[in-house]
Design a protein around this motif. Structure first.
Motif, PDB file in Angstrom:
ATOM      1  N   ARG A   9       0.839  -1.194   0.000  1.00 56.38           N
ATOM      2  CA  ARG A   9       0.000   0.000   0.000  1.00 56.38           C
ATOM      3  C   ARG A   9       0.881   1.254   0.000  1.00 56.38           C
ATOM      4  NH1 ARG A   9      -4.406  -1.577   4.648  1.00 56.38           N
ATOM      5  NH2 ARG A   9      -5.340  -3.328   3.581  1.00 56.38           N
ATOM      6  N   PRO A  10       0.291   2.373  -0.345  1.00 54.56           N
ATOM      7  CA  PRO A  10       1.046   3.633  -0.311  1.00 54.56           C
ATOM      8  C   PRO A  10       1.606   3.901   1.081  1.00 54.56           C
ATOM      9  CG  PRO A  10      -1.017   3.939  -1.467  1.00 54.56           C
ATOM     10  CD  PRO A  10      -1.062   2.554  -0.860  1.00 54.56           C
ATOM     11  N   ARG A  11       2.801   4.428   1.095  1.00 57.73           N
ATOM     12  CA  ARG A  11       3.455   4.670   2.378  1.00 57.73           C
ATOM     13  C   ARG A  11       2.791   5.796   3.145  1.00 57.73           C
ATOM     14  NH1 ARG A  11       9.774   4.743   0.593  1.00 57.73           N
ATOM     15  NH2 ARG A  11       9.977   2.551   0.078  1.00 57.73           N
ATOM     16  N   GLU A  12       2.982   5.707   4.447  1.00 59.33           N
ATOM     17  CA  GLU A  12       2.519   6.782   5.313  1.00 59.33           C
ATOM     18  C   GLU A  12       3.752   7.435   5.917  1.00 59.33           C
ATOM     19  OE1 GLU A  12      -0.110   9.255   6.481  1.00 59.33           O
ATOM     20  OE2 GLU A  12      -0.853   7.380   5.658  1.00 59.33           O
ATOM     21  N   ALA A  13       3.799   8.749   5.869  1.00 55.96           N
ATOM     22  CA  ALA A  13       4.983   9.467   6.332  1.00 55.96           C
ATOM     23  C   ALA A  13       5.322   9.108   7.779  1.00 55.96           C
ATOM     24  CB  ALA A  13       4.761  10.964   6.205  1.00 55.96           C
TER      25      ALA A  13
END
Ligand SMILES: [Zn+2]
Length: 59
Positions: free
Chosen positions: A18-22
């Protein structure tokens, strides 16, 4: 040509994709970060998680 979105297509969570989370980079969530940590700690030992996570380790 200028790209309107600077987001790289490879900026995905190495655990689930999944898209990364900062907050949890390079992961998408604390759960994935913990999973990776557990993997790292246990090395080659297999962890029984009730998660059908079929990841492909390019190692
Ligand atoms: Zn993830």
């Amino acid at each position: 040509m200028t790209a309107p979105s600077p987001s790289a297509p490879s900026a995905k969570c190495p655990i689930c994709g999944r898209p990364r989370e900062a907050l949890y980079r390079p992961f998408c969530s604390r759960r994935c970060a913990n999973l990776d940590l557990q993997r790292w700690l246990t090395g080659r030992y297999r962890i029984d998680q009730d998660d059908p996570d079929a990841d492909e380790d390019a190692e």
